[in-house]
Design a protein around this motif. Structure first.
Motif, PDB file in Angstrom:
ATOM      1  N   ASP A 141       0.818  -1.209   0.000  1.00 49.47           N
ATOM      2  CA  ASP A 141       0.000   0.000   0.000  1.00 49.47           C
ATOM      3  C   ASP A 141       0.855   1.264   0.000  1.00 49.47           C
ATOM      4  O   ASP A 141       0.511   2.254  -0.640  1.00 49.47           O
ATOM      5  N   LEU A 142       1.982   1.229   0.709  1.00 52.26           N
ATOM      6  CA  LEU A 142       2.886   2.383   0.686  1.00 52.26           C
ATOM      7  C   LEU A 142       3.485   2.575  -0.711  1.00 52.26           C
ATOM      8  O   LEU A 142       3.602   3.704  -1.188  1.00 52.26           O
ATOM      9  N   ALA A 143       3.849   1.473  -1.359  1.00 55.94           N
ATOM     10  CA  ALA A 143       4.383   1.561  -2.722  1.00 55.94           C
ATOM     11  C   ALA A 143       3.317   2.103  -3.673  1.00 55.94           C
ATOM     12  O   ALA A 143       3.615   2.911  -4.556  1.00 55.94           O
ATOM     13  N   ALA A 144       2.075   1.669  -3.484  1.00 54.57           N
ATOM     14  CA  ALA A 144       0.978   2.158  -4.325  1.00 54.57           C
ATOM     15  C   ALA A 144       0.773   3.661  -4.107  1.00 54.57           C
ATOM     16  O   ALA A 144       0.626   4.420  -5.075  1.00 54.57           O
ATOM     17  N   LEU A 145       0.780   4.101  -2.852  1.00 55.24           N
ATOM     18  CA  LEU A 145       0.642   5.529  -2.552  1.00 55.24           C
ATOM     19  C   LEU A 145       1.805   6.309  -3.159  1.00 55.24           C
ATOM     20  O   LEU A 145       1.606   7.341  -3.799  1.00 55.24           O
ATOM     21  N   PHE A 146       3.008   5.816  -2.963  1.00 56.17           N
ATOM     22  CA  PHE A 146       4.200   6.463  -3.498  1.00 56.17           C
ATOM     23  C   PHE A 146       4.068   6.653  -5.010  1.00 56.17           C
ATOM     24  O   PHE A 146       4.299   7.735  -5.538  1.00 56.17           O
ATOM     25  N   TRP A 147       3.658   5.593  -5.711  1.00 53.79           N
ATOM     26  CA  TRP A 147       3.555   5.675  -7.163  1.00 53.79           C
ATOM     27  C   TRP A 147       2.423   6.611  -7.577  1.00 53.79           C
ATOM     28  O   TRP A 147       2.572   7.406  -8.513  1.00 53.79           O
ATOM     29  N   GLY A 148       1.288   6.544  -6.891  1.00 58.41           N
ATOM     30  CA  GLY A 148       0.176   7.432  -7.217  1.00 58.41           C
ATOM     31  C   GLY A 148       0.549   8.895  -7.056  1.00 58.41           C
ATOM     32  O   GLY A 148       0.235   9.731  -7.909  1.00 58.41           O
ATOM     33  N   LEU A 149       1.257   9.210  -5.969  1.00 64.56           N
ATOM     34  CA  LEU A 149       1.706  10.590  -5.761  1.00 64.56           C
ATOM     35  C   LEU A 149       2.770  10.975  -6.783  1.00 64.56           C
ATOM     36  O   LEU A 149       2.831  12.118  -7.223  1.00 64.56           O
ATOM     37  N   TRP A 150       3.612  10.026  -7.160  1.00 60.68           N
ATOM     38  CA  TRP A 150       4.629  10.289  -8.184  1.00 60.68           C
ATOM     39  C   TRP A 150       3.962  10.619  -9.517  1.00 60.68           C
ATOM     40  O   TRP A 150       4.369  11.541 -10.220  1.00 60.68           O
ATOM     41  N   LEU A 151       2.910   9.876  -9.864  1.00 57.56           N
ATOM     42  CA  LEU A 151       2.193  10.145 -11.111  1.00 57.56           C
ATOM     43  C   LEU A 151       1.561  11.538 -11.090  1.00 57.56           C
ATOM     44  O   LEU A 151       1.539  12.227 -12.108  1.00 57.56           O
ATOM     45  N   GLU A 152       1.052  11.936  -9.926  1.00 58.31           N
ATOM     46  CA  GLU A 152       0.404  13.248  -9.814  1.00 58.31           C
ATOM     47  C   GLU A 152       1.391  14.406  -9.833  1.00 58.31           C
ATOM     48  O   GLU A 152       1.132  15.442 -10.431  1.00 58.31           O
TER      49      GLU A 152
END
Length: 142
Positions: free
Chosen positions: A29-40
């Motif tokens: 979940d942290l990796a998913a959050l990290f990637w989602g914020l990176w995309l944004e």
């Protein structure tokens, strides 16, 4: 004979081991959050941080703020700056834990990679933030 026996954990350092445990248990979940914020935002906002005070929440740590702190602590954060500057977001997660006037580097390479974690989790960034901040509040006794 044992070398490097561990000292009993003081209240001031307890947050570090609790944060390590939280990261280990919530890597996907942290990796998913990290990637989602990176995309944004890419790198425009800085490095994602987990600020434990007054209640655990996610923040951005601008590179300039980390550099300024590094100057104030006689370049003891140089290694952290190098890792932040050179990480590969499609392969590894880099965050900064903030607690008790100290910082802690959080770095791991999840399996699967962050983009795949984001796809598998199936939540948007706001949903992930809410979920992880709730878990932080439950798991970290600060």
């Amino acid at each position: 004979m044992l070398f490097g026996t561990t000292q009993p954990e003081s209240g001031d350092n307890k947050w570090r081991s609790q944060l390590d445990k939280f990261v280990k248990e919530n890597q996907r979940d942290l990796a998913a959050l990290f990637w989602g914020l990176w995309l944004e935002n890419g790198n425009s906002q800085g490095t994602i941080g987990i600020d434990l005070q007054p209640t655990p929440h996610f923040v951005y740590c601008p590179k300039e703020a980390i550099e300024k702190l590094n100057d104030r602590v006689e370049n003891r954060l140089q290694e952290i700056l190098g890792i932040v500057e050179n990480h590969k977001p499609e392969m590894e997660v880099v965050m900064i834990g903030i607690g008790k006037g100290e910082i802690k580097l959080i770095q791991f390479a999840p399996e699967p990679a962050p983009p795949d974690c984001f796809e598998q989790v199936g939540k948007d960034v706001d949903g992930l933030l809410e979920l992880l901040e709730q878990r932080l509040s439950e798991e970290i006794d600060f």
